[in-house]
Design a protein around this motif. Structure first.
Motif, PDB file in Angstrom:
ATOM      1  N   SER A  18       7.912  -1.045  -6.268  1.00  0.00           N
ATOM      2  CA  SER A  18       9.166  -0.370  -6.857  1.00  0.00           C
ATOM      3  C   SER A  18      10.373  -1.003  -6.086  1.00  0.00           C
ATOM      4  O   SER A  18      11.531  -1.149  -6.636  1.00  0.00           O
ATOM      5  N   PRO A  19      10.340  -0.979  -4.796  1.00  0.00           N
ATOM      6  CA  PRO A  19      11.611  -1.247  -4.047  1.00  0.00           C
ATOM      7  C   PRO A  19      12.051  -2.614  -4.237  1.00  0.00           C
ATOM      8  O   PRO A  19      13.381  -3.074  -4.254  1.00  0.00           O
ATOM      9  N   PHE A  20      11.099  -3.556  -4.685  1.00  0.00           N
ATOM     10  CA  PHE A  20      11.433  -4.862  -5.076  1.00  0.00           C
ATOM     11  C   PHE A  20      11.784  -5.207  -6.574  1.00  0.00           C
ATOM     12  O   PHE A  20      12.696  -5.721  -6.883  1.00  0.00           O
ATOM     13  N   GLU A  49      12.321  -2.208  -8.857  1.00  0.00           N
ATOM     14  CA  GLU A  49      13.171  -1.212  -9.470  1.00  0.00           C
ATOM     15  C   GLU A  49      14.096  -0.797  -8.387  1.00  0.00           C
ATOM     16  O   GLU A  49      15.234  -0.102  -8.853  1.00  0.00           O
ATOM     17  N   ARG A  50      14.303  -1.482  -7.219  1.00  0.00           N
ATOM     18  CA  ARG A  50      15.218  -1.121  -6.342  1.00  0.00           C
ATOM     19  C   ARG A  50      15.148   0.282  -5.755  1.00  0.00           C
ATOM     20  O   ARG A  50      16.082   0.987  -5.276  1.00  0.00           O
ATOM     21  N   THR A  51      14.160   0.701  -6.008  1.00  0.00           N
ATOM     22  CA  THR A  51      14.014   2.302  -5.411  1.00  0.00           C
ATOM     23  C   THR A  51      13.418   2.486  -4.035  1.00  0.00           C
ATOM     24  O   THR A  51      12.690   1.642  -3.477  1.00  0.00           O
TER      25      THR A  51
END
Length: 316
Positions: free
Chosen positions: A115-117, A119-121
């Motif tokens: 998700s961090p990569f 969805e940028r969460t």
């Protein structure tokens, strides 16, 4: 708080759907013992699904047109769906159902890590802790018997897990095409993908191969279709978060049914590992629920349909 009859029905539908999916993989292993490969079952299952979707579209007068701007996303969704179905059903030809279920059900953790990569969460300490617990659980399940487990089964189950994570991300970006049309096109994309994979591994067989284990094959296909229909009914009545918690029962059902039907056993350490994975998945769902509550109202209203759509697509 008293639930409405619709919500109560939705919870029951979700539980029944998870149970059918759990039984489905057990009978897929039985079919593999008789020589009916997972890829072959997927091919004929898709053909049946296409017929059923066509009937539903005709009776309900639903359009099968896809949104032009979502064609590429639907292709990704269809290919990942094919890889998920073939990988998971094929894995149980090499490893026990319970091990396959635990490895496969690491996909929520993969989603968290990606998700961090994608969805940028932010990757919070709580999420890192959940991933650590789930990883420990998988190591406990696979570790004690690793020398006795076929690496092909582990690779197929983990590959199916990765494919399912891709499904979630693709589904979240594919919201303009109608549900019936989406199911139709996804199944249509799965068909050539499944045929190509079957040809590559030399497992494409005529329909007569299904007669090698008629009861197991019937239960496998019926379990999938029944679970799929009930999942749609459930998601029309409860939130994706509530359904996500209930669907965590699927690997439990798979483990229990494999013990009763196939006489598969696990060491206490492996049982503890499976419990850790299940706990991590449930904690992840509950954490997501808390994030939704903390969201501003306008953002929450925008995200709820996406969450619901993600759960719909995860089994296509």
């Amino acid at each position: 708080m008293i639930r409405s009859p619709s919500s109560a029905d939705g919870l029951l539908f979700a539980l029944a759907s998870a149970s059918l999916y759990g039984f489905n993989i057990v009978y897929a292993r039985m079919a593999s013992f008789a020589g009916a490969s997972g890829s072959a079952i997927v091919v004929y299952r898709v053909l049946l699904m296409l017929v059923l979707v066509g009937i539903v579209a005709a009776v309900a007068r639903r359009s099968l047109a896809m949104a032009r701007e979502e064609r590429g996303k639907l292709i990704v969704l269809g290919i990942s769906s094919a890889l998920q179905g073939i990988g998971y059903l094929s894995s149980v030809a090499f490893i026990p159902v319970t091990v396959a279920a635990v490895v496969f059900y690491t996909y929520p953790i993969i989603i968290v890590l990606a998700s961090p990569f994608v969805e940028r969460t932010p990757l919070t300490p709580a999420l890192v802790g959940i991933v650590a617990v789930a990883t420990l659980g998988v190591c406990l399940v696979v570790g004690p018997a690793f020398s006795d487990l076929d690496w092909r089964g582990l690779a197929l189950a983990f590959g199916a897990s990765i494919a399912t994570a891709i499904q979630f991300f693709a589904a979240a970006r594919c919201t303009r095409t109608g549900v019936v049309a989406k199911v139709f096109w996804i199944q249509l994309i799965i068909l050539p993908t499944a045929i190509l994979i079957s040809l590559t591994v030399g497992q494409l067989a005529p329909p007569s191969i299904l007669a090698l284990a008629p009861f197991a094959v019937t239960m496998t296909i019926a379990g999938y279709i029944g679970g799929f229909v009930l999942q749609f009914l459930a998601l029309g009545r409860v939130t994706a978060v509530a359904a996500g918690i209930i669907f965590c029962t699927e690997p439990v059902v798979a483990a229990l049914s494999s013990a009763f039907i196939l006489n598969e056993t696990l060491a206490p350490m492996q049982i503890a590992g499976g419990a850790l994975v299940l706990a991590a998945i449930m904690a992840n769902v509950l954490l997501d629920q808390r994030r939704l509550k903390d969201m501003p109202k306008h953002r929450r209203q925008k995200r709820e349909p996406v969450l619901r759509e993600e759960m719909r697509e995860t089994r296509n």
